[in-house]
Write a protein that holds these residues in place. Structure first.
Motif, PDB file in Angstrom:
ATOM      1  N   GLY A   1      50.185  35.748  54.308  1.00  0.00           N
ATOM      2  CA  GLY A   1      51.018  35.569  53.135  1.00  0.00           C
ATOM      3  C   GLY A   1      50.850  36.562  52.016  1.00  0.00           C
ATOM      4  N   SER A   2      49.933  37.490  52.102  1.00  0.00           N
ATOM      5  CA  SER A   2      49.800  38.473  51.023  1.00  0.00           C
ATOM      6  C   SER A   2      49.068  39.720  51.516  1.00  0.00           C
ATOM      7  N   GLY A   3      49.201  40.771  50.740  1.00  0.00           N
ATOM      8  CA  GLY A   3      48.486  42.005  51.025  1.00  0.00           C
ATOM      9  C   GLY A   3      49.241  42.965  51.909  1.00  0.00           C
ATOM     10  N   ALA A   4      48.671  44.156  52.002  1.00  0.00           N
ATOM     11  CA  ALA A   4      49.293  45.216  52.790  1.00  0.00           C
ATOM     12  C   ALA A   4      49.291  44.887  54.277  1.00  0.00           C
ATOM     13  N   GLY A   5      48.258  44.219  54.761  1.00  0.00           N
ATOM     14  CA  GLY A   5      48.203  43.856  56.175  1.00  0.00           C
ATOM     15  C   GLY A   5      49.324  42.920  56.566  1.00  0.00           C
ATOM     16  N   PHE A   6      49.652  41.999  55.688  1.00  0.00           N
ATOM     17  CA  PHE A   6      50.749  41.058  55.922  1.00  0.00           C
ATOM     18  C   PHE A   6      52.081  41.787  56.020  1.00  0.00           C
ATOM     19  N   VAL A   7      52.345  42.659  55.049  1.00  0.00           N
ATOM     20  CA  VAL A   7      53.608  43.415  55.027  1.00  0.00           C
ATOM     21  C   VAL A   7      53.694  44.349  56.228  1.00  0.00           C
ATOM     22  N   ALA A   8      52.593  45.016  56.548  1.00  0.00           N
ATOM     23  CA  ALA A   8      52.582  45.953  57.677  1.00  0.00           C
ATOM     24  C   ALA A   8      52.784  45.219  58.998  1.00  0.00           C
ATOM     25  N   ALA A   9      52.187  44.051  59.149  1.00  0.00           N
ATOM     26  CA  ALA A   9      52.344  43.288  60.389  1.00  0.00           C
ATOM     27  C   ALA A   9      53.798  42.872  60.583  1.00  0.00           C
ATOM     28  N   TRP A  10      54.436  42.401  59.522  1.00  0.00           N
ATOM     29  CA  TRP A  10      55.841  42.018  59.637  1.00  0.00           C
ATOM     30  C   TRP A  10      56.740  43.224  59.850  1.00  0.00           C
ATOM     31  N   LEU A  11      56.418  44.344  59.207  1.00  0.00           N
ATOM     32  CA  LEU A  11      57.189  45.572  59.437  1.00  0.00           C
ATOM     33  C   LEU A  11      57.119  45.964  60.904  1.00  0.00           C
ATOM     34  N   GLN A  12      55.926  45.902  61.467  1.00  0.00           N
ATOM     35  CA  GLN A  12      55.750  46.272  62.867  1.00  0.00           C
ATOM     36  C   GLN A  12      56.535  45.339  63.790  1.00  0.00           C
ATOM     37  N   MET A  13      56.418  44.037  63.608  1.00  0.00           N
ATOM     38  CA  MET A  13      57.097  43.085  64.491  1.00  0.00           C
ATOM     39  C   MET A  13      58.625  43.157  64.352  1.00  0.00           C
ATOM     40  N   LEU A  14      59.104  43.259  63.120  1.00  0.00           N
ATOM     41  CA  LEU A  14      60.552  43.374  62.919  1.00  0.00           C
ATOM     42  C   LEU A  14      61.087  44.697  63.464  1.00  0.00           C
ATOM     43  N   SER A  15      60.277  45.746  63.388  1.00  0.00           N
ATOM     44  CA  SER A  15      60.687  47.038  63.947  1.00  0.00           C
ATOM     45  C   SER A  15      60.783  46.972  65.464  1.00  0.00           C
ATOM     46  N   PHE A  16      59.854  46.270  66.098  1.00  0.00           N
ATOM     47  CA  PHE A  16      59.944  46.104  67.554  1.00  0.00           C
ATOM     48  C   PHE A  16      61.198  45.312  67.928  1.00  0.00           C
ATOM     49  N   ALA A  17      61.479  44.257  67.182  1.00  0.00           N
ATOM     50  CA  ALA A  17      62.687  43.476  67.452  1.00  0.00           C
ATOM     51  C   ALA A  17      63.938  44.337  67.271  1.00  0.00           C
ATOM     52  N   ALA A  18      63.949  45.148  66.230  1.00  0.00           N
ATOM     53  CA  ALA A  18      65.095  46.038  65.994  1.00  0.00           C
ATOM     54  C   ALA A  18      65.220  47.076  67.105  1.00  0.00           C
ATOM     55  N   ALA A  19      64.096  47.597  67.593  1.00  0.00           N
ATOM     56  CA  ALA A  19      64.135  48.577  68.683  1.00  0.00           C
ATOM     57  C   ALA A  19      64.699  47.948  69.953  1.00  0.00           C
TER      58      ALA A  19
END
Length: 126
Positions: free
Chosen positions: A96-114
């Motif tokens: 729910g907070s921090g750079a690790g949280f944002v980066a993890a969601w960026l990675q997963m959403l990017s895989f879904a988009a790919a």
């Protein structure tokens, strides 16, 4: 008169570009927090994942074969499944907070988009 299918002879349609962009964003999401924390590109290295994503992006962008985006789809599906199967990674997604949280969601959403964009790129080249 050429129809729409025969007139589109360019390799880089929007779906291919979107697939490559998603893979680059997945690499940023994977390696970004470690690189920022260590303040070094090489000291922050935590595994081959980001290099694999970037390598597949180059492959998709460079090769003209119709089914090349399938490599991005399959690779993204494996990493997406692997991320959700790893309890430590799921904890990062729910922290729910921090750079690790944002980066993890960026990675997963990017895989879904790919996956979505790669599939559309294959269908577009029919």
């Amino acid at each position: 008169m050429p129809n729409e299918r025969t007139a589109d002879t360019g390799h880089h349609n929007g779906w291919v570009i979107a697939t490559c962009t998603a893979l680059v964003l997945a690499a940023v999401g994977d390696a970004g927090p470690e690189i920022v924390a260590s303040r070094s590109l090489t000291a922050g290295y935590d595994g081959p994942g980001p290099l694999i994503y970037l390598g597949v992006a180059v492959l998709v962008a460079a090769l003209r074969w119709r089914f090349v985006p399938l490599a991005a789809v399959v690779m993204s599906a494996f990493f997406l499944f692997g991320g959700f199967a790893d309890a430590d990674f799921v904890d990062r997604l729910t922290a729910g907070s921090g750079a690790g949280f944002v980066a993890a969601w960026l990675q997963m959403l990017s895989f879904a988009a790919a996956i979505v964009c790669g599939t559309a790129a294959i269908r577009r080249r029919q």
